[in-house]
Design a protein around this motif. Structure first.
Motif, PDB file in Angstrom:
ATOM      1  N   VAL A 116      -9.259  70.944  81.544  1.00 45.05           N
ATOM      2  CA  VAL A 116     -10.658  70.576  81.755  1.00 45.05           C
ATOM      3  C   VAL A 116     -11.558  71.133  80.661  1.00 45.05           C
ATOM      4  CG1 VAL A 116     -12.630  70.732  83.329  1.00 45.05           C
ATOM      5  CG2 VAL A 116     -10.322  70.435  84.251  1.00 45.05           C
ATOM      6  N   SER A 117     -11.278  72.340  80.199  1.00 44.73           N
ATOM      7  CA  SER A 117     -12.206  73.038  79.319  1.00 44.73           C
ATOM      8  C   SER A 117     -11.863  72.928  77.840  1.00 44.73           C
ATOM      9  CB  SER A 117     -12.260  74.525  79.710  1.00 44.73           C
ATOM     10  OG  SER A 117     -12.541  74.664  81.089  1.00 44.73           O
ATOM     11  N   ALA A 118     -10.664  72.466  77.496  1.00 40.38           N
ATOM     12  CA  ALA A 118     -10.272  72.388  76.079  1.00 40.38           C
ATOM     13  C   ALA A 118      -9.743  71.006  75.706  1.00 40.38           C
ATOM     14  CB  ALA A 118      -9.230  73.455  75.770  1.00 40.38           C
ATOM     15  N   TYR A 119      -8.662  70.585  76.359  1.00 44.66           N
ATOM     16  CA  TYR A 119      -8.079  69.282  76.036  1.00 44.66           C
ATOM     17  C   TYR A 119      -9.083  68.153  76.222  1.00 44.66           C
ATOM     18  CZ  TYR A 119      -4.982  65.244  76.069  1.00 44.66           C
ATOM     19  OH  TYR A 119      -4.395  64.034  75.790  1.00 44.66           O
ATOM     20  N   SER A 120     -10.010  68.338  77.157  1.00 44.26           N
ATOM     21  CA  SER A 120     -10.994  67.289  77.448  1.00 44.26           C
ATOM     22  C   SER A 120     -11.865  66.955  76.242  1.00 44.26           C
ATOM     23  CB  SER A 120     -11.879  67.693  78.626  1.00 44.26           C
ATOM     24  OG  SER A 120     -12.638  68.849  78.314  1.00 44.26           O
ATOM     25  N   LEU A 121     -12.011  67.877  75.300  1.00 37.75           N
ATOM     26  CA  LEU A 121     -12.789  67.581  74.098  1.00 37.75           C
ATOM     27  C   LEU A 121     -12.102  66.481  73.293  1.00 37.75           C
ATOM     28  CD1 LEU A 121     -15.243  68.317  72.319  1.00 37.75           C
ATOM     29  CD2 LEU A 121     -13.758  69.954  71.133  1.00 37.75           C
ATOM     30  N   LYS A 122     -10.796  66.605  73.136  1.00 37.22           N
ATOM     31  CA  LYS A 122     -10.040  65.557  72.449  1.00 37.22           C
ATOM     32  C   LYS A 122     -10.049  64.273  73.262  1.00 37.22           C
ATOM     33  CE  LYS A 122      -6.094  63.110  72.119  1.00 37.22           C
ATOM     34  NZ  LYS A 122      -5.490  62.276  73.187  1.00 37.22           N
ATOM     35  N   ALA A 123      -9.881  64.379  74.582  1.00 32.11           N
ATOM     36  CA  ALA A 123      -9.848  63.193  75.431  1.00 32.11           C
ATOM     37  C   ALA A 123     -11.174  62.436  75.375  1.00 32.11           C
ATOM     38  CB  ALA A 123      -9.532  63.600  76.872  1.00 32.11           C
ATOM     39  N   LEU A 124     -12.280  63.169  75.394  1.00 32.61           N
ATOM     40  CA  LEU A 124     -13.598  62.540  75.329  1.00 32.61           C
ATOM     41  C   LEU A 124     -13.825  61.902  73.961  1.00 32.61           C
ATOM     42  CD1 LEU A 124     -16.323  62.067  76.781  1.00 32.61           C
ATOM     43  CD2 LEU A 124     -17.081  64.265  75.868  1.00 32.61           C
ATOM     44  N   ALA A 125     -13.398  62.584  72.913  1.00 31.57           N
ATOM     45  CA  ALA A 125     -13.539  62.035  71.564  1.00 31.57           C
ATOM     46  C   ALA A 125     -12.764  60.725  71.437  1.00 31.57           C
ATOM     47  CB  ALA A 125     -13.050  63.047  70.530  1.00 31.57           C
ATOM     48  N   ALA A 126     -11.536  60.711  71.908  1.00 34.73           N
ATOM     49  CA  ALA A 126     -10.708  59.506  71.806  1.00 34.73           C
ATOM     50  C   ALA A 126     -11.301  58.356  72.617  1.00 34.73           C
ATOM     51  CB  ALA A 126      -9.289  59.808  72.280  1.00 34.73           C
ATOM     52  N   ALA A 127     -11.861  58.680  73.786  1.00 39.75           N
ATOM     53  CA  ALA A 127     -12.407  57.643  74.665  1.00 39.75           C
ATOM     54  C   ALA A 127     -13.671  57.013  74.098  1.00 39.75           C
ATOM     55  CB  ALA A 127     -12.692  58.233  76.044  1.00 39.75           C
ATOM     56  N   THR A 128     -14.440  57.772  73.330  1.00 38.09           N
ATOM     57  CA  THR A 128     -15.706  57.255  72.792  1.00 38.09           C
ATOM     58  C   THR A 128     -15.584  56.763  71.355  1.00 38.09           C
ATOM     59  OG1 THR A 128     -16.354  59.528  72.191  1.00 38.09           O
ATOM     60  CG2 THR A 128     -17.139  58.669  74.311  1.00 38.09           C
ATOM     61  N   LEU A 129     -14.463  56.999  70.733  1.00 36.66           N
ATOM     62  CA  LEU A 129     -14.261  56.622  69.331  1.00 36.66           C
ATOM     63  C   LEU A 129     -14.553  55.143  69.056  1.00 36.66           C
ATOM     64  CD1 LEU A 129     -13.384  57.902  66.649  1.00 36.66           C
ATOM     65  CD2 LEU A 129     -11.017  57.328  67.235  1.00 36.66           C
ATOM     66  N   PRO A 130     -14.152  54.218  69.939  1.00 36.47           N
ATOM     67  CA  PRO A 130     -14.428  52.798  69.655  1.00 36.47           C
ATOM     68  C   PRO A 130     -15.915  52.466  69.535  1.00 36.47           C
ATOM     69  CG  PRO A 130     -12.776  53.010  71.401  1.00 36.47           C
ATOM     70  CD  PRO A 130     -13.338  54.379  71.164  1.00 36.47           C
ATOM     71  N   MET A 132     -18.115  54.381  67.983  1.00 32.81           N
ATOM     72  CA  MET A 132     -18.686  55.036  66.800  1.00 32.81           C
ATOM     73  C   MET A 132     -18.002  54.550  65.524  1.00 32.81           C
ATOM     74  SD  MET A 132     -19.515  58.958  68.072  1.00 32.81           S
ATOM     75  CE  MET A 132     -17.907  59.359  68.803  1.00 32.81           C
ATOM     76  N   PRO A 133     -17.980  53.242  65.285  1.00 33.39           N
ATOM     77  CA  PRO A 133     -17.285  52.717  64.095  1.00 33.39           C
ATOM     78  C   PRO A 133     -17.923  53.145  62.779  1.00 33.39           C
ATOM     79  CG  PRO A 133     -18.599  50.988  65.115  1.00 33.39           C
ATOM     80  CD  PRO A 133     -18.633  52.167  66.054  1.00 33.39           C
ATOM     81  N   ASP A 134     -19.201  53.482  62.824  1.00 33.61           N
ATOM     82  CA  ASP A 134     -19.897  53.890  61.599  1.00 33.61           C
ATOM     83  C   ASP A 134     -20.125  55.392  61.527  1.00 33.61           C
ATOM     84  OD1 ASP A 134     -20.168  51.182  60.778  1.00 33.61           O
ATOM     85  OD2 ASP A 134     -21.851  50.961  62.162  1.00 33.61           O
ATOM     86  N   GLY A 135     -19.397  56.150  62.340  1.00 34.25           N
ATOM     87  CA  GLY A 135     -19.529  57.595  62.350  1.00 34.25           C
ATOM     88  C   GLY A 135     -20.465  58.075  63.444  1.00 34.25           C
ATOM     89  N   GLY A 136     -20.595  59.385  63.543  1.00 31.18           N
ATOM     90  CA  GLY A 136     -21.434  59.973  64.576  1.00 31.18           C
ATOM     91  C   GLY A 136     -21.206  61.460  64.662  1.00 31.18           C
ATOM     92  N   ALA A 137     -21.606  62.029  65.791  1.00 28.17           N
ATOM     93  CA  ALA A 137     -21.514  63.476  65.973  1.00 28.17           C
ATOM     94  C   ALA A 137     -20.956  63.802  67.352  1.00 28.17           C
ATOM     95  CB  ALA A 137     -22.891  64.121  65.803  1.00 28.17           C
ATOM     96  N   LEU A 138     -19.981  64.670  67.368  1.00 30.68           N
ATOM     97  CA  LEU A 138     -19.443  65.225  68.608  1.00 30.68           C
ATOM     98  C   LEU A 138     -19.835  66.692  68.643  1.00 30.68           C
ATOM     99  CD1 LEU A 138     -17.527  64.957  71.122  1.00 30.68           C
ATOM    100  CD2 LEU A 138     -15.654  65.626  69.597  1.00 30.68           C
TER     101      LEU A 138
END
Length: 253
Positions: A116-130, A132-138
Motif C-alpha cells: 500500500v505504501s510503496a509498490y502503489s507508487l509504481k502501480a499508480l504511475a503505470a495506471a495513469t501513464l496513458p 500523460m503522453p506528453d509528460g507530466g509530474a508524479l
C-alpha cells in the motif's frame, strides 16, 4: 495566470480537510488547475463531502491501489472527467497495527505496508501513464526514511522502499518526460498520523529541533511544495526528495 493554469491533476489521499492532499487540491485549484480526487470503500462518502469544501467541488472516483481492476480501469474512468493528466499526487499509506512493532511484526503485516505504501507508487504511475503522453509530474509524500525513527518501525521500512521506488520511476519514466519527485514533510496532525501509535513523540520534539520552527497543525508548507513540483517551474528535476520539515533533516542530534 496561476502556477498551474490549465493543468489537470489527480489527487489521491483526501480524507479530511486537515490532510496535506486536501490542501494540495485547494491550492492547485486556486492556481488554475482542474482536479479529480480518489477515495474508496467506506471513505468515499467522507471524501465526497470534503470535496465540496474546495474552491470548486471536485469529482471523486474510486481507487483502491491494491485492487487490480481499479487500477486497470483508472485511465478510462478518469477520461469521464478529464481529457488527460499533467500531474498525479500520491498521498497513500497504510500499515496494520502489527507493523508498528518491529521485532514482532508479521510478514503479512509488513507485506501490506509495503504494497500500500510503496509498490502503489509504481502501480499508480503505470495506471495513469496513458493519460500523460506528453509528460507530466508524479509527486509523492514521504516521511524521511534515512533514519530509524521511534515507533515508525516497518512503516519506516516501507517509506524507504517508497523513496527507492521513486528513483526507479524517475529512471524509467524520464524518457517520457514524466518527472518523479517526493516531498518529505515534517509531522502533520492528520488522520493518518493519528493512526500511528506514539506519533505524538514526533510532535513534542520537532518544533524544538527545527531551525525554522514547525507547526504540526499547518499542512500548507508541504502542500505548496507539492504544487510547485507539479508546475512547470521544476522542468529538470526528477528523482528528488524535497524536505519541508523546518530544517530538521539537516540538524545533528
Amino acid at each position: 495566470m496561476g502556477l498551474l493554469e490549465g493543468k489537470k491533476l489527480l489527487i489521491t489521499g483526501v480524507l479530511m480537510d486537515s490532510s496535506i492532499a486536501f490542501h494540495v487540491a485547494k491550492l492547485a485549484q486556486e492556481e488554475g488547475a482542474q482536479v479529480v480526487l480518489t477515495s474508496f470503500g467506506r471513505t468515499m462518502k467522507i471524501t465526497s463531502t470534503i470535496a465540496k469544501r474546495l474552491p470548486q467541488p471536485a469529482p471523486v472516483i474510486e481507487l483502491d491501489v491494491t485492487d487490480a481492476e481499479h487500477l486497470a480501469t483508472l485511465a478510462d474512468r478518469l477520461k469521464e472527467h478529464l481529457d488527460g493528466l499533467d500531474g498525479v499526487l500520491h498521498s497513500i499509506g497504510f500499515a496494520p497495527p502489527g507493523a508498528f512493532n518491529f521485532m514482532e511484526g508479521s510478514w503479512e503485516d509488513v507485506a501490506t505496508a509495503v504494497q500500500v505504501s510503496a509498490y502503489s507508487l509504481k502501480a499508480l504511475a503505470a495506471a495513469t501513464l496513458p493519460l500523460m503522453p506528453d509528460g507530466g509530474a508524479l509527486v509523492g509524500l514521504t516521511f524521511d526514511a534515512k533514519f530509524a525513527w521511534p515507533v515508525y518501525d516497518w512503516m519506516g521500512v516501507a517509506k524507504a522502499a517508497f523513496e527507492s521506488t521513486n528513483r526507479y520511476l524517475a529512471r524509467d519514466l524520464g524518457p517520457q518526460q514524466i518527472r518523479c519527485n517526493l516531498v518529505a514533510a515534517g509531522p502533520i496532525r492528520t488522520t493518518a498520523a493519528k493512526s500511528i501509535p506514539g506519533f505524538e513523540a514526533f510532535e513534542q520534539v520537532w518544533d524544538e529541533r527545527a531551525p525554522l520552527g514547525w507547526d504540526v497543525r499547518d499542512p500548507e508548507p508541504a502542500a505548496r511544495a507539492c504544487v510547485a513540483l507539479m508546475s512547470d517551474w521544476f522542468p529538470a528535476t526528477t528523482g528528488e526528495i524535497l524536505h519541508v520539515d523546518g530544517g530538521v533533516h539537516a540538524m545533528g542530534q
